[in-house]
Scaffold this active site. Structure first.
Site, PDB file in Angstrom:
ATOM      1  N   ARG A 221       0.849  -1.213   0.000  1.00  0.00           N
ATOM      2  CA  ARG A 221       0.000   0.000   0.000  1.00  0.00           C
ATOM      3  C   ARG A 221       0.879   1.255   0.000  1.00  0.00           C
ATOM      4  NH1 ARG A 221      -1.579   1.464   6.121  1.00  0.00           N
ATOM      5  NH2 ARG A 221      -0.067   0.132   7.140  1.00  0.00           N
TER       6      ARG A 221
ATOM      7  N   SER B 232      -4.611   5.422   5.598  1.00  0.00           N
ATOM      8  CA  SER B 232      -4.404   3.974   5.626  1.00  0.00           C
ATOM      9  C   SER B 232      -4.120   3.425   4.231  1.00  0.00           C
ATOM     10  CB  SER B 232      -5.636   3.269   6.197  1.00  0.00           C
ATOM     11  OG  SER B 232      -5.955   3.793   7.464  1.00  0.00           O
TER      12      SER B 232
ATOM     13  N   GLU C 255     -18.719   4.235   0.163  1.00  0.00           N
ATOM     14  CA  GLU C 255     -17.945   3.566  -0.875  1.00  0.00           C
ATOM     15  C   GLU C 255     -18.719   3.386  -2.172  1.00  0.00           C
ATOM     16  OE1 GLU C 255     -18.364   2.546   2.257  1.00  0.00           O
ATOM     17  OE2 GLU C 255     -16.389   2.749   3.165  1.00  0.00           O
TER      18      GLU C 255
ATOM     19  N   PHE D  23     -14.196  -3.104   1.858  1.00  0.00           N
ATOM     20  CA  PHE D  23     -15.331  -2.191   1.713  1.00  0.00           C
ATOM     21  C   PHE D  23     -15.568  -1.774   0.263  1.00  0.00           C
ATOM     22  CE2 PHE D  23     -13.602  -0.953   6.049  1.00  0.00           C
ATOM     23  CZ  PHE D  23     -14.368  -1.903   6.694  1.00  0.00           C
TER      24      PHE D  23
ATOM     25  N   HIS E 147      -5.302  -3.319   2.542  1.00  0.00           N
ATOM     26  CA  HIS E 147      -5.647  -4.117   3.723  1.00  0.00           C
ATOM     27  C   HIS E 147      -6.339  -5.421   3.309  1.00  0.00           C
ATOM     28  CE1 HIS E 147      -4.678  -0.259   5.348  1.00  0.00           C
ATOM     29  NE2 HIS E 147      -4.743  -0.706   6.577  1.00  0.00           N
TER      30      HIS E 147
ATOM     31  N   ASP F  60      -7.507  -5.913  13.748  1.00  0.00           N
ATOM     32  CA  ASP F  60      -8.850  -5.392  13.469  1.00  0.00           C
ATOM     33  C   ASP F  60      -9.888  -6.494  13.254  1.00  0.00           C
ATOM     34  OD1 ASP F  60      -8.665  -2.694  13.813  1.00  0.00           O
ATOM     35  OD2 ASP F  60      -8.183  -2.234  11.728  1.00  0.00           O
TER      36      ASP F  60
ATOM     37  N   GLN G 267     -12.810  -6.270   8.764  1.00  0.00           N
ATOM     38  CA  GLN G 267     -11.946  -5.449   7.921  1.00  0.00           C
ATOM     39  C   GLN G 267     -11.045  -6.295   7.009  1.00  0.00           C
ATOM     40  OE1 GLN G 267     -12.289  -1.887   9.342  1.00  0.00           O
ATOM     41  NE2 GLN G 267     -13.824  -3.106  10.388  1.00  0.00           N
TER      42      GLN G 267
ATOM     43  N   ARG H  10      -1.547  -4.493   3.972  1.00  0.00           N
ATOM     44  CA  ARG H  10      -1.226  -3.554   5.043  1.00  0.00           C
ATOM     45  C   ARG H  10       0.199  -3.784   5.574  1.00  0.00           C
ATOM     46  NH1 ARG H  10      -1.647  -4.015  10.995  1.00  0.00           N
ATOM     47  NH2 ARG H  10      -1.606  -1.892  11.796  1.00  0.00           N
TER      48      ARG H  10
HETATM   49  C1  LIG Z   1     -17.780   0.715   5.569  1.00  0.00           C
HETATM   50  C2  LIG Z   1     -16.573   1.159   6.287  1.00  0.00           C
HETATM   51  N1  LIG Z   1     -15.746   2.042   5.696  1.00  0.00           N
HETATM   52  C3  LIG Z   1     -14.626   2.430   6.326  1.00  0.00           C
HETATM   53  C4  LIG Z   1     -14.315   1.948   7.563  1.00  0.00           C
HETATM   54  C5  LIG Z   1     -13.023   2.349   8.237  1.00  0.00           C
HETATM   55  N2  LIG Z   1     -13.288   3.216   9.391  1.00  0.00           N
HETATM   56  C6  LIG Z   1     -13.268   2.747  10.655  1.00  0.00           C
HETATM   57  S1  LIG Z   1     -13.669   3.888  11.779  1.00  0.00           S
HETATM   58  C7  LIG Z   1     -13.857   5.096  10.592  1.00  0.00           C
HETATM   59  C8  LIG Z   1     -14.266   6.473  10.961  1.00  0.00           C
HETATM   60  C9  LIG Z   1     -15.550   6.446  11.711  1.00  0.00           C
HETATM   61  O1  LIG Z   1     -15.909   7.713  12.129  1.00  0.00           O
HETATM   62  P1  LIG Z   1     -17.166   7.909  13.068  1.00  0.00           P
HETATM   63  O2  LIG Z   1     -18.299   7.117  12.539  1.00  0.00           O
HETATM   64  O3  LIG Z   1     -17.388   9.346  13.228  1.00  0.00           O
HETATM   65  O4  LIG Z   1     -16.724   7.209  14.423  1.00  0.00           O
HETATM   66  P2  LIG Z   1     -16.074   7.881  15.732  1.00  0.00           P
HETATM   67  O5  LIG Z   1     -15.541   9.213  15.387  1.00  0.00           O
HETATM   68  O6  LIG Z   1     -17.180   7.992  16.705  1.00  0.00           O
HETATM   69  O7  LIG Z   1     -15.017   6.926  16.181  1.00  0.00           O
HETATM   70  C10 LIG Z   1     -13.596   4.554   9.329  1.00  0.00           C
HETATM   71  C11 LIG Z   1     -13.645   5.294   8.076  1.00  0.00           C
HETATM   72  C12 LIG Z   1     -15.203   1.024   8.139  1.00  0.00           C
HETATM   73  N3  LIG Z   1     -14.972   0.479   9.349  1.00  0.00           N
HETATM   74  N4  LIG Z   1     -16.324   0.657   7.505  1.00  0.00           N
END
Ligand SMILES: Cc1ncc(C[n+]2csc(CCOP(=O)(O)OP(=O)(O)O)c2C)c(N)n1
Lengths: 320, 272
Positions: free
Chosen positions: A16, A43, A64, A89, A115, A123, A127, A173
């Site tokens: 990556r 990432s 996505e 995703f 990843h 994770d 994931q 990753r």
């Molecule tokens: C469908 C999907 N896309 C991307 C991710 C990667 N990811 C994990 S946490 C996150 C950010 C989440 O932000 P938020 O929903 O605001 O959570 P918080 O700030 O409360 O931790 C991302 C993009 C994922 N888990 N699932």
């Protein structure tokens, strides 16, 4: 032993990272290269591109499916979009969009899934993408690529950009050993024979290539002459290299960090039955994994040099 | 709703925050920011609002909780453990091979979890299915689902939102942990959500805005949700990502980064 002297397998960077770095160079060379991200830029490593080319970088939020179809629109209007997220995703959530807005009209979108596999570690399964190659290879017209190291990834990012048509590029990753010299030449649809041998062929992509090279060392020491072939392009498959391996070694083991129900293994099996049926064994995952260290998981779920060697022994025994 | 002394709730929250910090430090990876922002909401739900019994986790009439933003599972694990569902002394095995405390909620390891999550955007739909089933069965069970503010950028959330109000589902409550930060930075820089209350309202939801760290406000908000009939309720819980640890508060860096040993000690001192 050839395998030992030729491949010292020094640890390199993650694929990556090579993807992210090459993307920046591409951006400098071609102003039509644009990037779409779904809140994972640090990432997937497209954040370097974002820093240098903010006007050609589009954050789509955590969305996505929308991102994929936006990529289709960008490509239809002449851009060369790289749409990137975790492989788990972008392919799953974006699949219908990939089917109808990208594959079916044959639109020039470059989909990058990082990843991949279970070596993401802690994770866990949500994931971990272990179905992505089944999905990507199911799409007519898609070119599907899974490079083994930083050198091949850098080359394939460029080849993907200059290829006219949809591409899925799979990245990992974890840091992986360097397999290739910097001057190695690559081409879409071409497998690369890394070690010649006559008793069995190990075919692999991604991090299983280095494991196959290690397995070959083990097998050579036991007197099993082992061929190792890196198959970075899963689709279109290098059927010539497959037929040659089947004919000349009579046994093929496919190793991949993916479900054995899809991916390279089934593609090779299909090719083999059409050319020169031979004994085959498959090394890969068979179900959802769990949290753990990357090394611990690869060990527990059977994706190491030892597993490749064991499968090769089984294959050689079945030949007789 | 069984109310408790506010000081008891406050002590509980502090204990949960300490668990979160220790678990993630020990694991050397994980998501402290979005775990810390959700502590009060889960405390009020599990200690006061929800009807549930850790001795009988499959009780048919239990209220259910789904953590849509599955990456924040340390707060859920610690809360469930302190409520007697799972062993407290194993919390520090978080993310280790074989641990029941997987990197994201995994029902194969903890059957008392209502859903395996980790891919954002799906929890609300699952909660709706549970709400529908309860209504069909005349079951008083209510379903609560916590969503991240980044998470609700997923289109599926809005498909689900439309469905829930169309079907007048008043036995589900969505909570948006509105901490204004997602993975790569601030929500307003990545994909602005405002005017958020108007969005939910226009989708037919009853909207409650509350300070997500104010225990009394949360208690009132959930009572209002329960009293609201004929439509679903969403609680916009205004929170601070990393709440309770000064150097994590409002700091996008601690979305998905474990504290070092030193940072852990500093954090625990602040949470003493
Ligand atoms: C469908 C999907 N896309 C991307 C991710 C990667 N990811 C994990 S946490 C996150 C950010 C989440 O932000 P938020 O929903 O605001 O959570 P918080 O700030 O409360 O931790 C991302 C993009 C994922 N888990 N699932």
């Amino acid at each position: 032993m050839a395998a030992k002297t030729k491949f010292d397998l020094k640890m390199g960077s993650a694929t990556r990272e090579a993807f992210g770095k090459t993307l920046v160079q591409l951006g400098r060379e071609n102003k039509d290269v644009v990037v779409c991200d779904a809140d994972l830029s640090k990432s997937t490593m497209v954040h370097w591109f974002a820093q240098e080319f903010p006007g050609r970088f589009f954050t789509c939020g955590i969305a996505e499916a929308n991102m994929v179809a936006i990529g289709a629109g960008l490509a239809s209007a002449g851009k060369i979009p790289f749409v990137a997220s975790f492989s788990a995703f972008v392919l799953t959530k974006g699949f219908e969009q990939l089917r109808v807005t990208v594959a079916y009209p044959n639109v020039n979108v470059k989909v990058v899934g990082t990843h991949s596999g279970i070596s993401i570690g802690e994770d866990g399964p949500s994931q971990m993408s272990i179905e992505d190659l089944s999905l990507a290879t199911a799409l007519p017209g898609f070119t599907v690529i899974s490079p083994a190291d930083e050198v091949s990834m850098a080359a394939f990012v460029r080849l993907a950009a200059s290829h006219d048509g949809p591409v899925f590029l799979r990245a990992g990753r974890a840091k992986v050993p360097v397999v290739y010299n910097p001057d190695q030449q690559f081409a879409i649809g071409k497998a690369i024979e890394l070690i010649d041998g006559s008793d069995v062929t190990l075919m692999a992509h991604g991090l299983m290539v280095a494991e196959s090279l290690r397995a070959a060392e083990i097998l050579e020491a036991e007197g099993i002459s082992t061929r190792v072939v890196d198959v970075p392009t899963i689709k279109p498959l290098d059927t010539g290299a497959v037929a040659k391996a089947a004919r000349e070694t009579g046994a093929i083991v496919v190793g991949e960090e993916h479900l054995v129900d899809g991916g390279l293994g089934v593609k090779v099996a299909q090719a083999v039955t059409q050319s020169h049926p031979c004994v085959m064994e498959f090394v890969g995952v068979t179900t959802y994994a769990e949290s753990g260290t990357p090394e611990g998981l690869l060990q527990k779920y059977g994706m190491t040099a030892a597993n490749m060697a064991a499968a090769a022994r089984r294959a050689v025994a079945r030949k007789k | 709703m069984q109310t408790r002394d506010i000081s008891e709730l406050q002590d509980f929250c502090k204990k949960i925050r300490r668990h979160i910090i220790e678990m993630i430090t020990e694991a050397k990876s994980g998501h402290p920011g979005g775990s810390l922002s959700a502590v009060e909401t889960l405390a009020v739900l599990y200690l006061e609002v929800m009807r549930h019994d850790s001795k009988n986790p499959q009780w048919k009439e239990r209220d259910r909780f789904i953590l849509g933003k599955g990456h924040a599972c340390p707060v859920l694990y610690a809360t469930m453990a302190e409520c007697g569902y799972t062993p407290v002394d194993q919390l520090k095995t978080l993310r280790k091979m074989g641990s029941i405390y997987q990197g994201h909620p995994d029902r194969r390891f903890i059957p008392a979890l209502e859903a395996s999550t980790g891919s954002l955007g799906q929890g609300l739909s699952v909660a709706i299915g549970m709400g529908l089933a309860a209504r069909m069965d005349g079951n008083p069970s209510r379903t609560y689902v916590m969503l991240g503010d980044g998470e609700i950028q997923e289109g599926q959330i809005w498909e689900a939102a439309m469905f829930a109000s169309f079907h007048k589902l008043d036995n589900i409550v969505a909570i948006v942990d509105y901490n204004k930060i997602q993975l790569d930075g601030f929500v307003k820089d990545i994909m602005e959500l405002e005017p958020l209350a108007d969005k939910w309202r226009s989708f037919g939801w009853h909207v409650v805005d509350a300070d997500g760290h104010d225990l009394l406000a949360l208690r009132r908000a959930f009572a209002e949700a329960e009293a609201t009939k004929g439509k679903p309720t969403v609680l916009l819980a205004h929170t601070i990502k990393g709440k309770g640890v000064s150097f994590m508060e409002n700091n996008p860096k601690f979305h998905g980064m474990a504290p070092t040993k030193d940072e852990c000690e500093k954090a625990l001192k602040e949470l003493a």
